[in-house]
Design a protein around this motif. Sequence first.
Motif, PDB file in Angstrom:
ATOM      1  N   MET A   1       0.829  -1.191   0.000  1.00  0.00           N
ATOM      2  CA  MET A   1       0.000   0.000   0.000  1.00  0.00           C
ATOM      3  C   MET A   1       0.873   1.254   0.000  1.00  0.00           C
ATOM      4  O   MET A   1       0.592   2.224  -0.705  1.00  0.00           O
ATOM      5  CB  MET A   1      -0.935  -0.033   1.212  1.00  0.00           C
ATOM      6  N   ARG A   2       1.962   1.245   0.794  1.00  0.00           N
ATOM      7  CA  ARG A   2       2.875   2.395   0.813  1.00  0.00           C
ATOM      8  C   ARG A   2       3.472   2.645  -0.575  1.00  0.00           C
ATOM      9  O   ARG A   2       3.548   3.783  -1.036  1.00  0.00           O
ATOM     10  CB  ARG A   2       4.007   2.150   1.817  1.00  0.00           C
ATOM     11  N   LYS A   4       2.216   1.789  -3.469  1.00  0.00           N
ATOM     12  CA  LYS A   4       1.156   2.273  -4.350  1.00  0.00           C
ATOM     13  C   LYS A   4       0.902   3.755  -4.111  1.00  0.00           C
ATOM     14  O   LYS A   4       0.741   4.535  -5.055  1.00  0.00           O
ATOM     15  CB  LYS A   4      -0.121   1.472  -4.115  1.00  0.00           C
ATOM     16  N   ASP A  38      -2.419  -7.220   3.663  1.00  0.00           N
ATOM     17  CA  ASP A  38      -2.349  -7.592   2.247  1.00  0.00           C
ATOM     18  C   ASP A  38      -3.076  -6.607   1.336  1.00  0.00           C
ATOM     19  O   ASP A  38      -3.195  -6.845   0.137  1.00  0.00           O
ATOM     20  CB  ASP A  38      -2.905  -9.001   2.033  1.00  0.00           C
ATOM     21  N   ALA A  39      -3.575  -5.499   1.884  1.00  0.00           N
ATOM     22  CA  ALA A  39      -4.266  -4.515   1.054  1.00  0.00           C
ATOM     23  C   ALA A  39      -3.256  -3.758   0.193  1.00  0.00           C
ATOM     24  O   ALA A  39      -2.154  -3.450   0.650  1.00  0.00           O
ATOM     25  CB  ALA A  39      -5.049  -3.539   1.930  1.00  0.00           C
ATOM     26  N   THR A  40      -3.637  -3.454  -1.048  1.00  0.00           N
ATOM     27  CA  THR A  40      -2.732  -2.762  -1.962  1.00  0.00           C
ATOM     28  C   THR A  40      -3.275  -1.412  -2.421  1.00  0.00           C
ATOM     29  O   THR A  40      -2.493  -0.538  -2.781  1.00  0.00           O
ATOM     30  CB  THR A  40      -2.466  -3.618  -3.215  1.00  0.00           C
ATOM     31  N   GLU A  41      -4.584  -1.229  -2.442  1.00  0.00           N
ATOM     32  CA  GLU A  41      -5.186   0.004  -2.944  1.00  0.00           C
ATOM     33  C   GLU A  41      -5.676   0.912  -1.823  1.00  0.00           C
ATOM     34  O   GLU A  41      -6.143   2.021  -2.091  1.00  0.00           O
ATOM     35  CB  GLU A  41      -6.377  -0.317  -3.864  1.00  0.00           C
ATOM     36  N   TYR A  43      -5.659   1.618   2.850  1.00  0.00           N
ATOM     37  CA  TYR A  43      -5.305   1.246   4.216  1.00  0.00           C
ATOM     38  C   TYR A  43      -6.575   0.679   4.841  1.00  0.00           C
ATOM     39  O   TYR A  43      -7.622   1.343   4.867  1.00  0.00           O
ATOM     40  CB  TYR A  43      -4.830   2.471   4.987  1.00  0.00           C
ATOM     41  N   ALA A 290       2.757  -5.559 -12.820  1.00  0.00           N
ATOM     42  CA  ALA A 290       2.791  -5.647 -11.359  1.00  0.00           C
ATOM     43  C   ALA A 290       3.643  -6.800 -10.849  1.00  0.00           C
ATOM     44  O   ALA A 290       3.874  -6.913  -9.643  1.00  0.00           O
ATOM     45  CB  ALA A 290       1.372  -5.773 -10.812  1.00  0.00           C
TER      46      ALA A 290
END
Length: 309
Positions: A1-2, A4, A38-41, A43, A290
């Motif tokens: 996430m950071r 991204k 595990d979140a990418t888009e 928080y 990705a």
Amino acid sequence: MRAKARDAGASAWLENLPGLVGDLCREWELRPGGVFGDATEAYVVEVTRKNGTPAVLKLLVPRPGAPAAHEITVLRLAAGEGCGRLYEYDVGRGALLLERLGPSMAELNLPQPRRLAILADLAAALWRRTDAELPTAVTRLEWQMHYIRRQWRELGEPCSRAAVDQALAAAESRRRAWDPGRAVLMHGDVHQWNALSVAVEPSLLGRPARGAAGHGDGAGRFRLVDPDGLIAEPECDLGVLMREDPLELIDGDPWERARWLAARTGTDPVAIWEWGLVERVATGLVLTVAGVQPVAAQMLAAADAVSRL
């Protein structure tokens, strides 16, 4: 996430994130818990509401295209049917307070035919006429066509020219077929990682239950999350299901999946097939960029195999 967020130019948002979480917890009377790693888009953090209800606080990484507004619009209109429930939201801060759900369908290792049935039913449960301000199928197709042309070259042609030409021809076909009279609200990214289980014991998943779209395959035990949000013909959502499980697709007759999805949902198998051609190449290239392997290579290999049919 950071990563991204930094890539999206949202470093200031990252620095202010602790304060933003604190403000929302005070305003919405939440007790924070563990963070989803595990979140990418976005928080995403577990929270508990004042009344004791478990929930999830989601803060989307700021980026062009109003993704927070689109997701909020879909969840408001769905009102818990096919998608997770939305308790609170703040469009300006990209904040959503959501129903807390269980493991994803992928984590539960359901067999592919059962997954396909449940996901098709969940997608269909969301389809409805709306005049909401959301991107249309034409917008999606134009982006996909541009992306395929550019990324295929930049990545060194990771699939055949025939697969690319077939995908672009299919995109143009769906663009010409655009009919606002058939357009409905849709999720836009229906796959097993975006289908989370309702709070039931995994052992119950094998028992018969009436699904969200009136079928007995357990759709009522799952809800979709992370909608892209767009207005398109129903076959657009089903095209995503044509791109998923690429190994299973090419193990038999790929057209059979399109026909099966059409029969289950009362839609057009040719339109499903064409959306699948576009989604398979576009998403295969996105995942290649990705570094999501081996899935990216499998999708593009499936595109090559289908182009030779």
